[in-house]
Design a protein around this motif. Structure first.
Motif, PDB file in Angstrom:
ATOM      1  N   GLU A  68      -1.012  30.869 -39.412  1.00 51.77           N
ATOM      2  CA  GLU A  68      -0.395  31.773 -40.370  1.00 51.77           C
ATOM      3  C   GLU A  68       1.100  31.534 -40.552  1.00 51.77           C
ATOM      4  O   GLU A  68       1.686  31.974 -41.544  1.00 51.77           O
ATOM      5  CB  GLU A  68      -0.634  33.223 -39.950  1.00 51.77           C
ATOM      6  N   TYR A  69       1.744  30.871 -39.598  1.00 47.52           N
ATOM      7  CA  TYR A  69       3.160  30.551 -39.766  1.00 47.52           C
ATOM      8  C   TYR A  69       3.379  29.533 -40.892  1.00 47.52           C
ATOM      9  O   TYR A  69       4.471  29.461 -41.454  1.00 47.52           O
ATOM     10  CB  TYR A  69       3.729  29.968 -38.470  1.00 47.52           C
ATOM     11  N   PHE A  74       6.148  27.949 -44.726  1.00 46.87           N
ATOM     12  CA  PHE A  74       6.621  28.406 -43.424  1.00 46.87           C
ATOM     13  C   PHE A  74       7.275  29.785 -43.517  1.00 46.87           C
ATOM     14  O   PHE A  74       8.084  30.055 -44.403  1.00 46.87           O
ATOM     15  CB  PHE A  74       7.626  27.418 -42.832  1.00 46.87           C
ATOM     16  N   HIS A  75       6.889  30.654 -42.578  1.00 43.16           N
ATOM     17  CA  HIS A  75       7.517  31.961 -42.400  1.00 43.16           C
ATOM     18  C   HIS A  75       7.734  32.167 -40.899  1.00 43.16           C
ATOM     19  O   HIS A  75       6.910  31.759 -40.078  1.00 43.16           O
ATOM     20  CB  HIS A  75       6.637  33.084 -42.948  1.00 43.16           C
ATOM     21  N   PHE A  76       8.826  32.825 -40.574  1.00 45.77           N
ATOM     22  CA  PHE A  76       9.144  33.042 -39.163  1.00 45.77           C
ATOM     23  C   PHE A  76       8.249  34.098 -38.536  1.00 45.77           C
ATOM     24  O   PHE A  76       8.048  34.117 -37.330  1.00 45.77           O
ATOM     25  CB  PHE A  76      10.616  33.453 -39.023  1.00 45.77           C
ATOM     26  N   PHE A  92       5.227  38.195 -34.287  1.00 48.15           N
ATOM     27  CA  PHE A  92       5.868  36.954 -33.839  1.00 48.15           C
ATOM     28  C   PHE A  92       5.503  36.719 -32.389  1.00 48.15           C
ATOM     29  O   PHE A  92       5.708  37.580 -31.527  1.00 48.15           O
ATOM     30  CB  PHE A  92       7.388  37.007 -33.968  1.00 48.15           C
ATOM     31  N   GLN A  93       4.944  35.558 -32.109  1.00 47.58           N
ATOM     32  CA  GLN A  93       4.636  35.144 -30.745  1.00 47.58           C
ATOM     33  C   GLN A  93       5.026  33.679 -30.603  1.00 47.58           C
ATOM     34  O   GLN A  93       4.490  32.817 -31.314  1.00 47.58           O
ATOM     35  CB  GLN A  93       3.146  35.351 -30.447  1.00 47.58           C
ATOM     36  N   PHE A  96       2.429  30.829 -30.291  1.00 50.30           N
ATOM     37  CA  PHE A  96       1.660  30.540 -31.501  1.00 50.30           C
ATOM     38  C   PHE A  96       2.501  29.798 -32.525  1.00 50.30           C
ATOM     39  O   PHE A  96       1.978  28.976 -33.292  1.00 50.30           O
ATOM     40  CB  PHE A  96       1.094  31.826 -32.093  1.00 50.30           C
ATOM     41  N   LEU A  97       3.798  30.091 -32.567  1.00 47.49           N
ATOM     42  CA  LEU A  97       4.678  29.313 -33.437  1.00 47.49           C
ATOM     43  C   LEU A  97       4.687  27.846 -33.007  1.00 47.49           C
ATOM     44  O   LEU A  97       4.588  26.936 -33.836  1.00 47.49           O
ATOM     45  CB  LEU A  97       6.098  29.879 -33.397  1.00 47.49           C
ATOM     46  N   LEU A  98       4.765  27.618 -31.694  1.00 48.22           N
ATOM     47  CA  LEU A  98       4.745  26.247 -31.184  1.00 48.22           C
ATOM     48  C   LEU A  98       3.398  25.596 -31.459  1.00 48.22           C
ATOM     49  O   LEU A  98       3.331  24.416 -31.857  1.00 48.22           O
ATOM     50  CB  LEU A  98       5.045  26.254 -29.685  1.00 48.22           C
TER      51      LEU A  98
END
Length: 566
Positions: A68-69, A74-76, A92-93, A96-98
């Protein structure tokens, strides 16, 4: 600053003198965590299926969060991948961003998950070895055997389960695992090592958690608070525990006269805990999609299978609880043990974690057992470690090898019995929680991954395909993951009625929809007027239905991806 007691000075000197395990020690100890993955591959091949790499049914949901990022640019922050496209981005986690960044390499989602999981597994294993070496040591043979017990030790859940199975006269795996609660027996991971199986999430959480505790032991409080903040961002369950443990422990140490605990440490740790509670209990509940999902989780929390009752925690904590009790009451005694700040940490750690697991006794339950995950087992192990080492040293001094080896083996088998049996159950496919799919299902997902783009919607009565759409593609399905899809039961019924009763919702006529028809089940289905078949394999046909161009142009001018709320 508090003057170190002789016990603390002796413990610190012992840690400094202890040798360092070779790099391969945590690697070897981590290998058993791969057993569920290996067996899922073998089971899939035996059944003519495809092993996705997701070894437990919830794991595709985590990967969908990571996507979903990036899936709509791209969204923070990310929104719920199983709600409407216009669901608010409020989560935000960092892990999961990584993972989402890693997924941009274009690898298969299951392979990406496995590779990322191995990194998390090794991280958790290396941190665990480091804190063990700091607390227990790494010099004697007893200490080295103790590390094996720390990694893969457990309780007597299996032994009690065998007794229960004998009493009810039903000797099978589910009955033996009766006291390991939940619909998927054993996956609540009530000791440290079993959490390593869940590399991208639980292994990572435990690695950060233990690292934070390690910096508390080293009296580097600012780093410990920063790590607790990272964990607060990463996971609501372990995050609240770590932030509360850090805050309470620093207050206790200040009370005991440790002036290295500065007011800024107390204020920042307290603020972190308050922020965690505010975000998860107040801020997120301002949003309808989150409230709908939270309500479902609360209903699950009411279920007895999500509780942490005495019938579970007593056998789960029995061995380490006995060892800790012996040390606190008889050797060397509670007062002397309490002179050591490390032991005070372990007691604060245990009582906070265990207390939170029992919150259902005083308030509405929210998945109480989710707060355990072995985090109450670990401090009891460290408290009782000197007693365990004393017992191992006595067995190691038995002069007759024919007695010494069986005695040590018996103790280790007893200590490791829960995990020995649990891993053995993966030889029986009946207990498998792995996500296995057919080749035809994989072909459909691959085609959608290449073809579909937001704001397309997928409608299917195949529950597995509906779930995996958000994992393998950029688009969403009408009924996805059961625990995160608002109004999931209603949406599942609507998807089923579409193919069994040819009931097409008005909402779908305003969307660009891909209908996935099961060739063997949905034979009576009539595609909507104007739709066309765009894909077919041996088991599925995909029909594309687009809204009138005028409607589509109106929606695009309004900038609304999905005009229909879930």
């Amino acid at each position: 600053m508090e003057v170190q007691s002789p016990t603390l000075r002796k413990s610190s000197a012992r840690s400094r003198e202890a040798g360092s395990p070779a790099w391969w020690v945590p690697v070897v100890l981590a290998v058993p965590a791969l057993i569920p993955l290996v067996t899922s591959i073998l089971v899939a091949r035996a059944r003519g299926l495809i092993a996705t790499g997701f070894i437990e049914i919830d794991q595709p949901y985590y990967f969908a969060n990571a996507r979903e990022y990036f899936d709509q640019g791209f969204h923070f922050l990310y929104g719920n991948p199983y709600a409407s496209y216009n669901t608010p981005r409020i989560y935000f986690q960092p892990q999961f961003l990584l993972l989402g960044c890693f997924q941009q390499l274009g690898l298969d989602p299951g392979l990406t998950w496995v590779l990322f999981g191995i990194v998390g597994l090794l991280f958790g294993a290396f941190v665990a070895v480091r804190i063990y070496r700091e607390v227990v040591g790494w010099r004697s043979s007893a200490e080295k055997l103790g590390l094996l017990c720390f990694f893969w030790g457990g309780g007597i859940l299996t032994l009690v389960g065998f007794v229960y199975a004998a009493v009810v006269g039903k000797l099978d795996i589910p009955t033996v695992l009766h006291f390991d609660p939940g619909p998927s027996r054993g996956w609540w991971m009530l000791n440290f090592g079993r959490n390593l199986v869940y590399g991208p999430t639980e292994a990572y959480y435990h690695g950060v958690f233990l690292l934070s505790m390690l910096f508390l032991i080293w009296r580097r409080f600012s780093v410990a608070i920063a790590l607790a903040a990272l964990l607060s961002l990463s996971d609501p369950w372990t995050g609240i525990e770590s932030s509360l443990i850090v805050a309470v422990y620093l207050a206790v140490e200040r009370f005991y006269g440790d002036e290295s605990v500065k007011p800024v440490h107390l204020a920042s740790s307290g603020a972190l805990f308050c922020m965690h509670v505010w975000y998860y209990l107040f801020f997120l509940n301002q949003f309808a999609d989150h409230r709908a999902v939270q309500k479902l989780r609360e209903l699950q929390g009411i279920s007895r299978s999500w509780f942490y009752p005495p019938s579970t925690f007593l056998p789960a904590l029995f061995i380490v609880g006995i060892l800790a009790t012996v040390r606190l009451r008889r050797w060397p005694g509670f007062r002397q043990v309490m002179q050591n700040p490390r032991n005070r940490l372990f007691l604060v750690w245990f009582f906070i974690v265990f207390g939170i697991t029992q919150h259902y006794r005083v308030m509405r339950p929210i998945q109480p057992i989710h707060f355990a995950h072995g985090n109450d087992w670990i401090p009891l192990f460290f408290l009782g470690a000197p007693v365990l080492l004393s017992l191992l040293e006595r067995l190691l001094t038995i002069e007759i090898p024919s007695l010494r080896v069986p005695a040590i083996a018996a103790l280790l088998v007893f200590f490791l019995s829960d995990n020995i049996f649990w891993f053995a159950t993966f030889l029986r496919p009946i207990t498998s929680e792995a996500v296995l799919i057919t080749r035809e299902q994989k072909e459909v997902l691959n085609w959608l991954g290449r073809t579909a783009a937001p704001p397309d919607m997928v409608v299917t009565a195949d529950t597995m395909l509906g779930y995996l759409v958000s994992t393998y593609t950029r688009v969403r399905s009408w009924a996805g993951y059961g625990a995160s899809t608002p109004n999931f039961e209603q949406r599942t019924l609507e998807s089923r009625q579409a193919f069994q009763g040819n009931v097409i919702l008005p909402a779908w006529t305003a969307m660009h929809v891909f209908y996935i028809q099961r060739s063997s089940v949905d034979t009576g289905w009539k595609p909507p007027v104007g739709s066309k078949e765009v894909f077919r394999d041996a088991s599925y046909a995909v029909w594309e239905s687009a809204p009138p161009k005028k409607t589509l142009d109106t929606e695009q001018r309004g900038g609304q991806l999905n005009p229909v709320a879930p």
